[in-house]
Write a protein that holds these residues in place. Structure first.
Motif, PDB file in Angstrom:
ATOM      1  N   ALA A  29      42.056  25.723  25.794  1.00 62.81           N
ATOM      2  CA  ALA A  29      41.195  26.561  26.366  1.00 62.81           C
ATOM      3  C   ALA A  29      41.810  27.196  27.747  1.00 62.81           C
ATOM      4  CB  ALA A  29      39.659  26.023  26.460  1.00 62.81           C
ATOM      5  N   VAL A  30      41.233  28.252  28.018  1.00 61.80           N
ATOM      6  CA  VAL A  30      41.547  28.953  29.323  1.00 61.80           C
ATOM      7  C   VAL A  30      40.245  29.026  30.158  1.00 61.80           C
ATOM      8  CG1 VAL A  30      42.207  30.812  30.696  1.00 61.80           C
ATOM      9  CG2 VAL A  30      43.313  30.479  28.495  1.00 61.80           C
ATOM     10  N   VAL A  31      40.386  28.322  31.446  1.00 65.80           N
ATOM     11  CA  VAL A  31      39.314  28.093  32.224  1.00 65.80           C
ATOM     12  C   VAL A  31      39.609  29.112  33.473  1.00 65.80           C
ATOM     13  CG1 VAL A  31      37.841  26.610  33.761  1.00 65.80           C
ATOM     14  CG2 VAL A  31      38.867  25.811  31.617  1.00 65.80           C
ATOM     15  N   VAL A  32      38.425  29.877  33.600  1.00 62.87           N
ATOM     16  CA  VAL A  32      38.521  31.035  34.736  1.00 62.87           C
ATOM     17  C   VAL A  32      37.590  30.656  35.651  1.00 62.87           C
ATOM     18  CG1 VAL A  32      38.626  33.581  35.447  1.00 62.87           C
ATOM     19  CG2 VAL A  32      39.224  32.867  32.953  1.00 62.87           C
ATOM     20  N   THR A  33      37.920  30.270  36.968  1.00 61.23           N
ATOM     21  CA  THR A  33      37.037  29.656  37.837  1.00 61.23           C
ATOM     22  C   THR A  33      36.839  30.806  39.073  1.00 61.23           C
ATOM     23  OG1 THR A  33      37.742  27.494  37.470  1.00 61.23           O
ATOM     24  CG2 THR A  33      36.424  27.629  39.479  1.00 61.23           C
ATOM     25  N   TYR A  34      35.479  30.872  39.289  1.00 62.39           N
ATOM     26  CA  TYR A  34      34.945  31.816  40.596  1.00 62.39           C
ATOM     27  C   TYR A  34      34.577  31.004  41.760  1.00 62.39           C
ATOM     28  CZ  TYR A  34      35.923  35.316  36.673  1.00 62.39           C
ATOM     29  OH  TYR A  34      36.219  36.039  35.870  1.00 62.39           O
ATOM     30  N   ALA A  35      34.624  32.035  42.779  1.00 57.15           N
ATOM     31  CA  ALA A  35      34.035  31.571  44.046  1.00 57.15           C
ATOM     32  C   ALA A  35      32.614  31.147  44.086  1.00 57.15           C
ATOM     33  CB  ALA A  35      34.426  32.290  45.128  1.00 57.15           C
ATOM     34  N   SER A  36      31.846  31.934  43.155  1.00 60.39           N
ATOM     35  CA  SER A  36      30.344  31.701  42.810  1.00 60.39           C
ATOM     36  C   SER A  36      29.788  32.201  41.797  1.00 60.39           C
ATOM     37  CB  SER A  36      29.796  32.669  43.847  1.00 60.39           C
ATOM     38  OG  SER A  36      30.028  34.170  43.761  1.00 60.39           O
ATOM     39  N   GLU A  37      28.722  31.677  41.635  1.00 61.98           N
ATOM     40  CA  GLU A  37      28.121  32.009  40.095  1.00 61.98           C
ATOM     41  C   GLU A  37      27.908  33.438  39.913  1.00 61.98           C
ATOM     42  OE1 GLU A  37      24.176  30.565  37.185  1.00 61.98           O
ATOM     43  OE2 GLU A  37      24.786  29.691  39.195  1.00 61.98           O
ATOM     44  N   GLU A  38      27.487  34.067  41.162  1.00 59.72           N
ATOM     45  CA  GLU A  38      27.371  35.657  40.973  1.00 59.72           C
ATOM     46  C   GLU A  38      28.687  36.215  40.345  1.00 59.72           C
ATOM     47  OE1 GLU A  38      26.485  33.806  43.982  1.00 59.72           O
ATOM     48  OE2 GLU A  38      24.507  33.651  43.195  1.00 59.72           O
ATOM     49  N   ASP A  39      29.785  35.870  41.185  1.00 57.48           N
ATOM     50  CA  ASP A  39      30.943  36.595  40.854  1.00 57.48           C
ATOM     51  C   ASP A  39      31.439  36.021  39.117  1.00 57.48           C
ATOM     52  OD1 ASP A  39      31.562  37.392  43.220  1.00 57.48           O
ATOM     53  OD2 ASP A  39      32.798  35.742  43.686  1.00 57.48           O
ATOM     54  N   MET A  40      31.048  35.153  38.540  1.00 54.49           N
ATOM     55  CA  MET A  40      31.200  34.347  37.547  1.00 54.49           C
ATOM     56  C   MET A  40      30.456  35.380  36.459  1.00 54.49           C
ATOM     57  SD  MET A  40      30.007  31.126  35.149  1.00 54.49           S
ATOM     58  CE  MET A  40      28.503  31.683  35.384  1.00 54.49           C
ATOM     59  N   ARG A  41      29.049  35.525  36.597  1.00 54.39           N
ATOM     60  CA  ARG A  41      28.239  36.347  35.975  1.00 54.39           C
ATOM     61  C   ARG A  41      28.294  37.983  35.913  1.00 54.39           C
ATOM     62  NH1 ARG A  41      25.466  32.940  33.031  1.00 54.39           N
ATOM     63  NH2 ARG A  41      24.556  31.359  34.147  1.00 54.39           N
ATOM     64  N   ALA A  42      29.116  38.317  36.850  1.00 59.99           N
ATOM     65  CA  ALA A  42      29.639  39.917  36.912  1.00 59.99           C
ATOM     66  C   ALA A  42      30.858  39.799  36.226  1.00 59.99           C
ATOM     67  CB  ALA A  42      29.933  40.141  38.507  1.00 59.99           C
ATOM     68  N   ALA A  43      31.693  38.774  36.011  1.00 56.60           N
ATOM     69  CA  ALA A  43      32.804  39.176  35.094  1.00 56.60           C
ATOM     70  C   ALA A  43      32.464  38.677  33.595  1.00 56.60           C
ATOM     71  CB  ALA A  43      33.922  37.789  35.675  1.00 56.60           C
ATOM     72  N   LEU A  44      31.472  37.976  33.249  1.00 53.04           N
ATOM     73  CA  LEU A  44      31.028  37.564  32.058  1.00 53.04           C
ATOM     74  C   LEU A  44      31.384  38.793  31.168  1.00 53.04           C
ATOM     75  CD1 LEU A  44      28.219  34.987  31.889  1.00 53.04           C
ATOM     76  CD2 LEU A  44      30.564  34.824  30.787  1.00 53.04           C
ATOM     77  N   PRO A  45      30.672  39.938  31.149  1.00 52.04           N
ATOM     78  CA  PRO A  45      30.810  40.925  29.832  1.00 52.04           C
ATOM     79  C   PRO A  45      32.113  41.402  29.764  1.00 52.04           C
ATOM     80  CG  PRO A  45      29.194  41.515  31.851  1.00 52.04           C
ATOM     81  CD  PRO A  45      29.801  40.321  32.292  1.00 52.04           C
ATOM     82  N   VAL A  46      32.929  41.577  30.784  1.00 49.17           N
ATOM     83  CA  VAL A  46      34.418  41.674  30.180  1.00 49.17           C
ATOM     84  C   VAL A  46      35.239  40.813  29.619  1.00 49.17           C
ATOM     85  CG1 VAL A  46      36.554  42.583  31.550  1.00 49.17           C
ATOM     86  CG2 VAL A  46      34.359  43.197  32.594  1.00 49.17           C
ATOM     87  N   LEU A  47      34.913  39.424  30.092  1.00 50.41           N
ATOM     88  CA  LEU A  47      35.695  38.242  29.422  1.00 50.41           C
ATOM     89  C   LEU A  47      35.084  38.228  28.062  1.00 50.41           C
ATOM     90  CD1 LEU A  47      35.500  35.680  32.288  1.00 50.41           C
ATOM     91  CD2 LEU A  47      37.613  36.686  31.411  1.00 50.41           C
ATOM     92  N   ARG A  48      33.731  38.500  27.593  1.00 49.84           N
ATOM     93  CA  ARG A  48      33.136  38.349  26.335  1.00 49.84           C
ATOM     94  C   ARG A  48      33.772  39.347  25.406  1.00 49.84           C
ATOM     95  NH1 ARG A  48      27.180  39.318  25.954  1.00 49.84           N
ATOM     96  NH2 ARG A  48      27.774  39.605  23.807  1.00 49.84           N
ATOM     97  N   ASP A  49      34.060  40.555  26.095  1.00 52.81           N
ATOM     98  CA  ASP A  49      34.826  41.509  25.072  1.00 52.81           C
ATOM     99  C   ASP A  49      36.323  41.581  25.100  1.00 52.81           C
ATOM    100  OD1 ASP A  49      32.454  42.600  24.778  1.00 52.81           O
ATOM    101  OD2 ASP A  49      32.590  44.052  26.709  1.00 52.81           O
ATOM    102  N   ASP A  50      37.060  40.515  25.699  1.00 55.26           N
ATOM    103  CA  ASP A  50      38.406  40.337  25.434  1.00 55.26           C
ATOM    104  C   ASP A  50      38.440  39.935  23.815  1.00 55.26           C
ATOM    105  OD1 ASP A  50      41.126  39.041  25.344  1.00 55.26           O
ATOM    106  OD2 ASP A  50      40.831  39.117  27.670  1.00 55.26           O
ATOM    107  N   PRO A  51      39.796  40.909  23.434  1.00 57.19           N
ATOM    108  CA  PRO A  51      39.891  40.810  22.017  1.00 57.19           C
ATOM    109  C   PRO A  51      40.533  39.249  21.504  1.00 57.19           C
ATOM    110  CG  PRO A  51      41.248  42.108  22.795  1.00 57.19           C
ATOM    111  CD  PRO A  51      40.424  41.870  23.883  1.00 57.19           C
ATOM    112  N   LYS A  52      40.976  38.623  22.723  1.00 58.58           N
ATOM    113  CA  LYS A  52      41.541  36.941  22.301  1.00 58.58           C
ATOM    114  C   LYS A  52      40.596  35.940  22.493  1.00 58.58           C
ATOM    115  CE  LYS A  52      46.161  38.565  23.637  1.00 58.58           C
ATOM    116  NZ  LYS A  52      47.244  38.425  24.717  1.00 58.58           N
ATOM    117  N   ALA A  53      39.228  36.532  22.949  1.00 59.05           N
ATOM    118  CA  ALA A  53      38.206  35.371  23.130  1.00 59.05           C
ATOM    119  C   ALA A  53      37.707  35.201  21.753  1.00 59.05           C
ATOM    120  CB  ALA A  53      37.140  36.047  24.170  1.00 59.05           C
TER     121      ALA A  53
END
Length: 142
Positions: free
Chosen positions: A54-78
């Motif tokens: 897997a690939v693990v993307v780590t953020y400084a805060s949960e808020e940053d992670m939640r903000a990035a989730l929609p874009v990560l979900r839409d990645d065609p490789k995910a």
């Protein structure tokens, strides 16, 4: 006269044999090819899952992670998305080069603190373990 009949019959026989061979090859490939893995990028808790590729993307805060989730979900490789604040674990569609994908993700998402690759097969090969862990299934988790 005999030679003339052979030259008329031989090309269609060869063409038929070649077509049959190609058809047989496609049939065997369809039987041997593993089934497609399901794609579900709705974030799920990581708890209870043991990932081995897997690939693990780590953020400084949960808020940053939640903000990035929609874009990560839409990645065609995910293929699957797991959350474990403040990180997102991504299982890839088959055939994805995890290291290259991790580099792409790191270049695209500068808000991530780090992007790492979990690859138990590669790690075991590098360490030359006497008793390596079980081979990682193509699903990316044990």
């Amino acid at each position: 006269m005999e030679e003339n009949r052979l030259t008329r019959v031989l090309p269609p026989v060869i063409a038929l044999a070649a077509a049959a061979g190609v058809g047989l090859a496609f049939f065997i490939d369809a039987l041997v090819r593993p089934p497609e893995l399901p794609i579900d990028t709705n974030p799920a808790p990581l708890e209870g899952h043991t990932l081995c590729a897997a690939v693990v993307v780590t953020y400084a805060s949960e808020e940053d992670m939640r903000a990035a989730l929609p874009v990560l979900r839409d990645d065609p490789k995910a293929r699957r998305v797991f959350v474990d604040p403040p990180s997102v674990d991504l299982l890839a569609v088959p055939g994805t080069d995890l290291k290259a994908w991790a580099l792409q993700l790191h270049a695209r998402y500068r808000t991530a603190e780090r992007v790492t690759v979990i690859d138990s097969d590669a790690t075991a090969a590098q360490l030359k373990l006497t008793a390596p862990p079980p081979k990682c299934p193509r699903e990316g988790e044990y």
